[in-house]
Scaffold this active site. Structure first.
Site, PDB file in Angstrom:
ATOM      1  N   THR A  38       0.811  -1.217   0.000  1.00 22.30           N
ATOM      2  CA  THR A  38       0.000   0.000   0.000  1.00 22.30           C
ATOM      3  C   THR A  38       0.845   1.268   0.000  1.00 22.30           C
ATOM      4  OG1 THR A  38      -0.174  -0.302   2.400  1.00 22.30           O
ATOM      5  CG2 THR A  38      -2.043  -1.018   1.058  1.00 22.30           C
ATOM      6  N   HIS A  43       7.607  -0.224   6.448  1.00 21.59           N
ATOM      7  CA  HIS A  43       7.897   0.523   7.676  1.00 21.59           C
ATOM      8  C   HIS A  43       8.225  -0.480   8.769  1.00 21.59           C
ATOM      9  CE1 HIS A  43       3.852  -0.548   9.089  1.00 21.59           C
ATOM     10  NE2 HIS A  43       3.353  -0.037   7.968  1.00 21.59           N
ATOM     11  N   HIS A  46       6.436  -3.730   9.599  1.00 20.20           N
ATOM     12  CA  HIS A  46       6.606  -4.937   8.783  1.00 20.20           C
ATOM     13  C   HIS A  46       7.771  -5.808   9.266  1.00 20.20           C
ATOM     14  CE1 HIS A  46       4.621  -2.311   5.621  1.00 20.20           C
ATOM     15  NE2 HIS A  46       3.927  -3.418   5.494  1.00 20.20           N
ATOM     16  N   LYS A  80      -8.769  -3.497  10.971  1.00 18.45           N
ATOM     17  CA  LYS A  80      -9.085  -2.178  10.422  1.00 18.45           C
ATOM     18  C   LYS A  80     -10.519  -1.793  10.792  1.00 18.45           C
ATOM     19  CE  LYS A  80      -5.200  -2.233   7.998  1.00 18.45           C
ATOM     20  NZ  LYS A  80      -4.833  -3.636   8.120  1.00 18.45           N
ATOM     21  N   ARG A  84      -9.913   0.601   3.381  1.00 12.58           N
ATOM     22  CA  ARG A  84      -8.814   1.429   2.886  1.00 12.58           C
ATOM     23  C   ARG A  84      -9.049   1.839   1.433  1.00 12.58           C
ATOM     24  NH1 ARG A  84      -3.890  -2.841   2.834  1.00 12.58           N
ATOM     25  NH2 ARG A  84      -4.291  -2.570   5.046  1.00 12.58           N
ATOM     26  N   GLN A 176      -6.740 -14.420  -0.098  1.00 11.09           N
ATOM     27  CA  GLN A 176      -5.520 -14.790   0.630  1.00 11.09           C
ATOM     28  C   GLN A 176      -5.434 -16.307   0.774  1.00 11.09           C
ATOM     29  OE1 GLN A 176      -4.617 -12.426   4.099  1.00 11.09           O
ATOM     30  NE2 GLN A 176      -3.319 -14.015   4.996  1.00 11.09           N
ATOM     31  N   ASP A 197      -3.035 -10.939  14.089  1.00 10.32           N
ATOM     32  CA  ASP A 197      -4.314 -10.514  13.523  1.00 10.32           C
ATOM     33  C   ASP A 197      -4.620 -11.202  12.198  1.00 10.32           C
ATOM     34  OD1 ASP A 197      -2.271  -9.192  12.197  1.00 10.32           O
ATOM     35  OD2 ASP A 197      -3.411  -7.344  11.896  1.00 10.32           O
ATOM     36  N   LYS A 234       0.284   1.092  19.553  1.00 15.69           N
ATOM     37  CA  LYS A 234       0.817   0.357  18.410  1.00 15.69           C
ATOM     38  C   LYS A 234       2.277   0.694  18.172  1.00 15.69           C
ATOM     39  CE  LYS A 234      -0.333  -0.809  13.618  1.00 15.69           C
ATOM     40  NZ  LYS A 234      -1.260  -0.554  12.495  1.00 15.69           N
ATOM     41  N   LYS A 237       4.657   3.609  15.352  1.00 16.70           N
ATOM     42  CA  LYS A 237       4.030   4.899  15.072  1.00 16.70           C
ATOM     43  C   LYS A 237       4.601   5.961  16.004  1.00 16.70           C
ATOM     44  CE  LYS A 237       0.393   3.906  12.217  1.00 16.70           C
ATOM     45  NZ  LYS A 237      -0.161   4.683  11.116  1.00 16.70           N
TER      46      LYS A 237
END
Length: 431
Positions: A38, A43, A46, A80, A84, A176, A197, A234, A237
Site C-alpha cells: 500500500t 515501515h 513490517h 481495520k 482502505r 488470501q 491478527d 501500536k 508509530k
C-alpha cells in the site's frame, strides 16, 4: 538452529497449528509471509514478519515473500475499522518494485542454494482469473458461515464500527486463502506466517487446501504477536507517523533516534525481535544495561544493529555524528558532512527563520542575529555573550559580534546555524 525454538526465545511466536514444529524436524520447509504494497516502502511495523523470514532462511529453510499486488487492490479488513483506499495498477507496480529492493537487505535471493529466497506477486496468478472462474473453483469450497465466524469479519458487522464491510473486503480472506493454495501447489509451500491478527485469514487458507485437495494435504499456520509499546500503543508509530525504511521518508538519523529513545523494557524485547544477535550476546547486554541504565547500552546497540541492517554502516555513522551535534561535541566539519534531509531532521524542533539572501550575505552577525531574526533580544546582550564565548555560528565560536557573514558560511549554500549558550539553537534558512 531450530526455527521454532529460535522464535520462542525471541518472543516472536504467538500461535501455531498442531504439528508445525514436527514439520520442521522432518523436511526443509517452504514458508511465506504476505506484504501488502500500500506504500512504496516498508515501515518498521513490517519488520517482525520480515525477520521471521530471515530467521527461517538462516535455519536452512526456504522463505517466500509474497507481495500482494492483487490483494492490495482490495485491502485487508483484519484489525481495520474502515475500508482502505484502493490503489491503481500503476501505483502498485511502483510500490512492488521499491519493496523488492528493500527486502533484498534482509533475505538472500541470490545463489544456487535450495533455500534461496524468492519474491512472488499474487497479481501474476490473479490477473487472468475471472470472477466466474473464481466463484466456481474457490468460492464453493468455503461457506459464508465459516467466513462470518472470523473475528475480523464479526468486528466489522456487529455494530462496533459504523462503516460495515463491503463485499470487496469480505472476499479478501478467500483471495488470501487462494494464495496459499497456489503456493502449495506450485512451490510446495506448507506454512504461512504473519501477525496474530492474520490468524483467521491464514487458517482460511489451510481449510481451503484441505477442502479443495483432500484432508491428506496438510498445511500449517504460525503467527507472531502484535508488537506494542510499553503503554500498549501500536509499535512503529510516532506523532509524526510511521517510521519508514526508505531514507526519503524517514532519514537514517530519525530512524536511529527512534530506537535510541525506546523505553528500557521495550529495548529488552525489541533487541530480541529486530536483530540477529545471539541469545548469549543479548543476555550479556541486558545484564550490563541493568547495572547502569543511564548509559542506554541496549538502546544504542539496538539502534546500531537495525540501522546498519536497513541503511548500512555509512548511514549509521552519519546518524551517530548527527546525534553528537545536538547531544555531544561536534565541529563545523560534522555539520558539513550532513546531507540536507539529515540536517533538517536534526534541527526539526528548533526555531527557524527564513531570511532573504541579501539580508544574510554581507550582513554583520549582530544585525542578522539581534535585529533581522531576533535570536537575541538586543545587540548589547549578544555582544556580552560573544565576549564570554557563548555564541557560535555553525559550531564555531564567534570571535567578534560584528563579523561579516559570507557565502562560505552557508551550509549547503542555504543554511546558517546559530547557537546561544549550550542548548539554544536557531536555524536560518536563506531564501
Amino acid at each position: 538452529m531450530n526455527f521454532v525454538e529460535e522464535l520462542k526465545w525471541r518472543g516472536m511466536l504467538h500461535q501455531m497449528t498442531p504439528g508445525t514444529d514436527e514439520l520442521f524436524e522432518k523436511e526443509q520447509v517452504t514458508a511465506y509471509v504476505g506484504i501488502d504494497p500500500t506504500a512504496d516502502s516498508l515501515h518498521i511495523g513490517h519488520l517482525c514478519g520480515v525477520m521471521m523470514l530471515r530467521h527461517l532462511q538462516q535455519a536452512g529453510h526456504k522463505p517466500l515473500a509474497l507481495i500482494g499486488g492483487a490483494t492490495g487492490m482490495i485491502g485487508d479488513p483484519s484489525g481495520k475499522s474502515a475500508e482502505r483506499n484502493l490503489l491503481n495498477e500503476e501505483t502498485l507496480r511502483h510500490n512492488v518494485a521499491c519493496i523488492k529492493e528493500q527486502l533484498a537487505r534482509f533475505l538472500d535471493f541470490d545463489g544456487e542454494a535450495s533455500n534461496a529466497a524468492e519474491l512472488v506477486n499474487n497479481y501474476d496468478w490473479m490477473k487472468n482469473f475471472s470472477f466466474l472462474d473464481f466463484a466456481r473453483e474457490i468460492g464453493k469450497c468455503i461457506t459464508v458461515n465459516y467466513m462470518m465466524a472470523k473475528d475480523s469479519v464479526k468486528r466489522r458487522l456487529n455494530g462496533e464500527y459504523s462503516e460495515g464491510m463491503s463485499f470487496t473486503e469480505f472476499t479478501y480472506q478467500l483471495l488470501q486463502g487462494y494464495d496459499f493454495l497456489h503456493l502449495y501447489q506450485t512451490k510446495n509451500c506448507k506454512l504461512q506466517m504473519g501477525g496474530s491478527d492474520q490468524w483467521g485469514n491464514i487458517t482460511t487458507g489451510t481449510e481451503l487446501i484441505r477442502r479443495k485437495l483432500g484432508s491428506e494435504n496438510e498445511t500449517y499456520a504460525l503467527t507472531c504477536p502484535l508488537i506494542t509499546k510499553s503503554d500498549g500503543r501500536k509499535f512503529g508509530k510516532t506523532e509524526q507517523g510511521n517510521i519508514w525504511l526508505d531514507r526519503n521518508r524517514t532519514t537514517p538519523y530519525t530512524f536511529y533516534q527512534f530506537w535510541l529513545n525506546v523505553a528500557d523494557d521495550e529495548a529488552e524485547r525489541y533487541i530480541k525481535i529486530f536483530t540477529g544477535l545471539s541469545k548469549e550476546e543479548i543476555d550479556t547486554l541486558i545484564e550490563e544495561h541493568r547495572q547502569d541504565p543511564g548509559q542506554r547500552l541496549l538502546q544504542k546497540r539496538l539502534g546500531k544493529e537495525v540501522t546498519i541492517m536497513v541503511h548500512g554502516e555509512a548511514d549509521y555513522e552519519m546518524a551517530i555524528e548527527a546525534t553528537n551535534i545536538l547531544f555531544g561535541k561536534a565541529t563545523k566539519e560534522s555539520l558539513l558532512r550532513l546531507d540536507e534531509s539529515t540536517l533538517l531532521a536534526v534541527f526539526d524542533g528548533v526555531e527557524k527563520f527564513e531570511v532573504a539572501r541579501d539580508q544574510v550575505v554581507g550582513a554583520k552577525a549582530a544585525d542578522l542575529l539581534a535585529e533581522t531574526t531576533k535570536c537575541f533580544p538586543s545587540k548589547g546582550e549578544m555582544r556580552k555573550m560573544t565576549q564570554g564565548g557563548g555564541v557560535s555560528l555553525n559550531k564555531e565560536k564567534l570571535a567578534a559580534f560584528d563579523r561579516v557573514i559570507t557565502e562560505a558560511d552557508l551550509l549547503g549554500g542555504k543554511y546558517l546555524l546559530a547557537q546561544k549558550g549550550k542548548k539554544n539553537y536557531y536555524l536560518i534558512i536563506v531564501q
